[in-house]
Design an enzyme around this catalytic site. Structure first.
Site, PDB file in Angstrom:
ATOM      1  N   CYS A 100       0.837  -1.195   0.000  1.00 57.04           N
ATOM      2  CA  CYS A 100       0.000   0.000   0.000  1.00 57.04           C
ATOM      3  C   CYS A 100       0.880   1.255   0.000  1.00 57.04           C
ATOM      4  CB  CYS A 100      -0.922   0.019   1.221  1.00 57.04           C
ATOM      5  SG  CYS A 100      -2.083   1.414   1.232  1.00 57.04           S
ATOM      6  N   ASP A 151       0.397   3.745   1.704  1.00 54.81           N
ATOM      7  CA  ASP A 151       0.332   4.313   3.062  1.00 54.81           C
ATOM      8  C   ASP A 151       1.728   4.630   3.605  1.00 54.81           C
ATOM      9  OD1 ASP A 151       0.130   4.370   6.039  1.00 54.81           O
ATOM     10  OD2 ASP A 151      -1.961   3.881   5.652  1.00 54.81           O
ATOM     11  N   ARG A 200       2.854   4.752   6.419  1.00 55.80           N
ATOM     12  CA  ARG A 200       3.291   3.996   7.606  1.00 55.80           C
ATOM     13  C   ARG A 200       3.821   2.619   7.266  1.00 55.80           C
ATOM     14  NH1 ARG A 200      -2.466   4.455  10.350  1.00 55.80           N
ATOM     15  NH2 ARG A 200      -2.905   3.903   8.183  1.00 55.80           N
ATOM     16  N   HIS A 233      -2.160  -4.032   4.932  1.00 48.98           N
ATOM     17  CA  HIS A 233      -1.998  -3.622   6.333  1.00 48.98           C
ATOM     18  C   HIS A 233      -3.360  -3.373   6.957  1.00 48.98           C
ATOM     19  CE1 HIS A 233      -2.703   0.816   5.826  1.00 48.98           C
ATOM     20  NE2 HIS A 233      -2.504   0.474   4.573  1.00 48.98           N
ATOM     21  N   CYS A 239      -6.190  -0.058   6.773  1.00 47.28           N
ATOM     22  CA  CYS A 239      -5.950   0.532   5.445  1.00 47.28           C
ATOM     23  C   CYS A 239      -7.079   1.516   5.113  1.00 47.28           C
ATOM     24  CB  CYS A 239      -5.869  -0.558   4.390  1.00 47.28           C
ATOM     25  SG  CYS A 239      -5.501   0.082   2.747  1.00 47.28           S
TER      26      CYS A 239
HETATM   27 CO    CO Z   1      -3.508   1.152   2.936  1.00 45.65          CO
END
Ligand code: CO
Length: 210
Positions: free
Chosen positions: A42, A44, A46, A98, A101
């Site tokens: 992803c 993302d 993090r 994750h 998400c």
């Molecule tokens: Co995500």
């Protein structure tokens, strides 16, 4: 002074530290990359592939998008995959989702966000296919968490179904596709236990015909 000056300074420090530890590292990396893994994750912020797996520059080839989707006609993803398999000879492909998400949450909640709704439609399709399992769960958070897992498993199948991977398997090139999920709350990766290494594995995991 350029904006983002602090990032350039941090880069300067990082490069110096790398050379202090291993004077040849950039020389070696400038001549070739030979990563062992392809990471599909992803976007993302993090979930940075290298950091959470303790891998150095040159050790993992990375493709990231919102909600780690593997869409059959996504030329960007397919190009990364083809280069990884055919040119770099990567043996292990990791799809890592994750928990928490935002893409999965948005797809399940169905709140309009604009253009990205079209991308997230793929997750809504998956939620519809999995409606019985998801609706049996006790809370919205539990449903989002499970859909994050189901999404990884689905994307593992999609990787395995690409012509890139099926052709590689047909010519007996060893490739394993793994499904992992990362918990942003504790930094741990869990193996979801879906692992495909051959056309037979793919056949076994394929959903029953509709
Ligand atoms: Co995500």
């Amino acid at each position: 002074m350029p904006s983002l000056h602090h990032l350039l300074e941090q880069n300067e420090r990082w490069a110096s530290e790398m050379v202090a530890r291993d004077p040849e590292c950039f020389f070696r990396l400038s001549h070739q990359q030979a990563p062992q893994y392809l990471w599909i994750g992803c976007a993302d912020s993090r979930v940075p592939a290298n950091q959470i797996t303790g891998l150095a520059p040159g050790e993992v080839f990375v493709h990231r998008n919102v909600a780690n989707l593997v869409i059959h006609t996504d030329l960007n993803m397919l190009s990364v995959l083809q280069y990884a398999v055919d040119a770099l000879g990567i043996r292990d492909i990791i799809v890592c989702g994750h928990y928490g998400c935002g893409g999965v949450r948005a797809a399940l909640e169905g709140k309009p966000l604009g253009l990205i709704d079209n991308w997230l439609r793929h997750i809504q399709d998956l939620a519809r296919q999995s409606r019985a399992e998801l609706s049996a769960l006790p809370s919205p958070d539990a449903r989002i968490a499970r859909l994050c897992e189901l999404n990884v498993i689905e994307q593992v199948l999609h990787v395995a179904e690409t012509t890139v991977v099926t052709s590689a398997w047909a010519r007996h090139q060893p490739i394993t596709v793994h499904g992992w999920i990362y918990d942003v709350g504790d930094g741990r990766i869990r193996d979801l236990g879906v692992e495909l290494s051959s056309l037979d594995d793919l056949e076994r995991h394929r959903r029953p015909p509709v």
